[in-house]
Design an enzyme around this catalytic site. Structure first.
Site, PDB file in Angstrom:
ATOM      1  N   HIS A  21       0.847  -1.207   0.000  1.00 37.55           N
ATOM      2  CA  HIS A  21       0.000   0.000   0.000  1.00 37.55           C
ATOM      3  C   HIS A  21       0.882   1.257   0.000  1.00 37.55           C
ATOM      4  O   HIS A  21       0.607   2.217  -0.724  1.00 37.55           O
ATOM      5  CB  HIS A  21      -0.874   0.065   1.262  1.00 37.55           C
ATOM      6  CG  HIS A  21      -1.950  -0.971   1.350  1.00 37.55           C
ATOM      7  ND1 HIS A  21      -2.145  -1.745   2.474  1.00 37.55           N
ATOM      8  CD2 HIS A  21      -2.910  -1.345   0.473  1.00 37.55           C
ATOM      9  CE1 HIS A  21      -3.182  -2.544   2.285  1.00 37.55           C
ATOM     10  NE2 HIS A  21      -3.666  -2.327   1.085  1.00 37.55           N
ATOM     11  N   LYS A  45     -15.884  -7.735   5.414  1.00 34.24           N
ATOM     12  CA  LYS A  45     -14.566  -8.329   5.673  1.00 34.24           C
ATOM     13  C   LYS A  45     -14.351  -8.484   7.160  1.00 34.24           C
ATOM     14  O   LYS A  45     -14.762  -7.637   7.948  1.00 34.24           O
ATOM     15  CB  LYS A  45     -13.466  -7.449   5.076  1.00 34.24           C
ATOM     16  CG  LYS A  45     -13.344  -7.613   3.581  1.00 34.24           C
ATOM     17  CD  LYS A  45     -12.003  -7.106   3.087  1.00 34.24           C
ATOM     18  CE  LYS A  45     -11.848  -7.344   1.598  1.00 34.24           C
ATOM     19  NZ  LYS A  45     -10.580  -6.836   1.099  1.00 34.24           N
ATOM     20  N   ARG A  94      -2.331  -6.404  -8.412  1.00 33.15           N
ATOM     21  CA  ARG A  94      -1.260  -7.383  -8.234  1.00 33.15           C
ATOM     22  C   ARG A  94      -1.399  -8.539  -9.215  1.00 33.15           C
ATOM     23  O   ARG A  94      -0.502  -8.840  -9.969  1.00 33.15           O
ATOM     24  CB  ARG A  94      -1.291  -7.951  -6.801  1.00 33.15           C
ATOM     25  CG  ARG A  94      -0.785  -7.002  -5.752  1.00 33.15           C
ATOM     26  CD  ARG A  94      -1.273  -7.394  -4.391  1.00 33.15           C
ATOM     27  NE  ARG A  94      -2.730  -7.317  -4.366  1.00 33.15           N
ATOM     28  CZ  ARG A  94      -3.454  -7.445  -3.282  1.00 33.15           C
ATOM     29  NH1 ARG A  94      -2.890  -7.718  -2.129  1.00 33.15           N
ATOM     30  NH2 ARG A  94      -4.779  -7.338  -3.342  1.00 33.15           N
TER      31      ARG A  94
HETATM   32  P1  ADP Z   1      -9.951  -3.518  -0.412  1.00 37.01           P
HETATM   33  O1  ADP Z   1     -10.650  -4.242   0.697  1.00 37.01           O
HETATM   34  O2  ADP Z   1     -10.685  -2.289  -0.867  1.00 37.01           O
HETATM   35  O3  ADP Z   1      -9.494  -4.382  -1.532  1.00 37.01           O
HETATM   36  P2  ADP Z   1      -7.171  -3.358   0.448  1.00 37.01           P
HETATM   37  O4  ADP Z   1      -6.651  -2.598   1.623  1.00 37.01           O
HETATM   38  O5  ADP Z   1      -7.025  -4.843   0.469  1.00 37.01           O
HETATM   39  O6  ADP Z   1      -8.678  -2.883   0.308  1.00 37.01           O
HETATM   40  O7  ADP Z   1      -6.492  -2.806  -0.871  1.00 37.01           O
HETATM   41  C1  ADP Z   1      -6.618  -1.482  -1.285  1.00 37.01           C
HETATM   42  C2  ADP Z   1      -6.061  -1.354  -2.685  1.00 37.01           C
HETATM   43  O8  ADP Z   1      -4.656  -1.554  -2.650  1.00 37.01           O
HETATM   44  C3  ADP Z   1      -6.600  -2.377  -3.686  1.00 37.01           C
HETATM   45  O9  ADP Z   1      -6.716  -1.760  -4.956  1.00 37.01           O
HETATM   46  C4  ADP Z   1      -5.547  -3.445  -3.723  1.00 37.01           C
HETATM   47  O10 ADP Z   1      -5.535  -4.135  -4.949  1.00 37.01           O
HETATM   48  C5  ADP Z   1      -4.303  -2.582  -3.553  1.00 37.01           C
HETATM   49  N1  ADP Z   1      -3.193  -3.346  -2.993  1.00 37.01           N
HETATM   50  C6  ADP Z   1      -3.187  -4.095  -1.873  1.00 37.01           C
HETATM   51  N2  ADP Z   1      -1.976  -4.661  -1.668  1.00 37.01           N
HETATM   52  C7  ADP Z   1      -1.186  -4.247  -2.701  1.00 37.01           C
HETATM   53  C8  ADP Z   1       0.168  -4.516  -3.098  1.00 37.01           C
HETATM   54  N3  ADP Z   1       0.948  -5.327  -2.394  1.00 37.01           N
HETATM   55  N4  ADP Z   1       0.624  -3.914  -4.222  1.00 37.01           N
HETATM   56  C9  ADP Z   1      -0.193  -3.123  -4.948  1.00 37.01           C
HETATM   57  N5  ADP Z   1      -1.484  -2.843  -4.646  1.00 37.01           N
HETATM   58  C10 ADP Z   1      -1.975  -3.403  -3.548  1.00 37.01           C
END
Ligand code: ADP
Length: 167
Positions: A21, A45, A94
């Protein structure tokens, strides 16, 4: 804010914030004048951290930068975007499975609010395997997650563990 300033929202659960992130935040903040990191309270979630904790962790993990703000929201992202007059959404990608989900969500958000554009940033290969759900799983199985998350996450995880042990 001047009319031609470019603002974007980076929404997510951030439960917890990971180095993946942070990489997206840094890269997006280079592309926009202002970036709002919007923590979603997502009831579907299974969350580990409260919304307040997640916001606090993000604030502590980012070095002071006037162009980045952390907020939280409930309800539809398209409504949050409309209310704040921001029409650009940043999401990270990803894997192929991310793509399918993100593709549908981007189309859905645009059908809920036709002014919204979603911009995708491809993960850096260093972080392509990192996800919040993996972090939670590894943590629950007593694994070491310190390579994947910033130190405020480790601090909060230890706090949760200590509170549990003292019960
Ligand atoms: P959500 O529940 O909305 O998917 P997340 O916190 O899991 O929230 O992810 C927020 C965003 O960040 C999403 O678009 C996800 O694909 C992206 N994301 C999460 N981890 C990574 C990573 N390691 N590299 C790039 N993008 C990421």
């Amino acid at each position: 804010m001047a009319k031609d300033n470019k603002i974007a929202i980076y929404p997510g659960s951030f439960d917890p914030l990971t180095n993946g992130h942070i990489d997206i935040i840094k890269r997006a903040s280079m592309l926009f004048d202002k970036l709002i990191i919007a923590v979603a309270s997502n009831s579907t979630k299974n969350s580990l951290f409260t919304i307040d904790n997640r916001v606090q962790i993000i604030n502590e993990s980012l070095s002071d930068n006037d162009s980045i703000r952390v907020d939280s929201f409930e309800g539809l992202l398209s409504d949050y975007a409309r209310k704040n007059n921001i029409f650009t959404i940043i999401r990270g990608l990803r894997t192929l499975s991310d793509f399918e989900y993100e593709f549908q969500m981007a189309i859905m958000n645009r059908s809920l609010n036709s002014s919204i554009e979603t911009i995708f940033l491809m993960t850096d290969e260093k972080y392509s395997h990192i996800s919040s759900s993996f972090i939670k799983e590894i943590y629950k199985l007593n694994g070491d997650v310190s390579r994947f998350v910033p130190s405020p996450v480790i601090y909060q995880l230890n706090k949760i563990k200590n509170e549990k042990n003292n019960k």
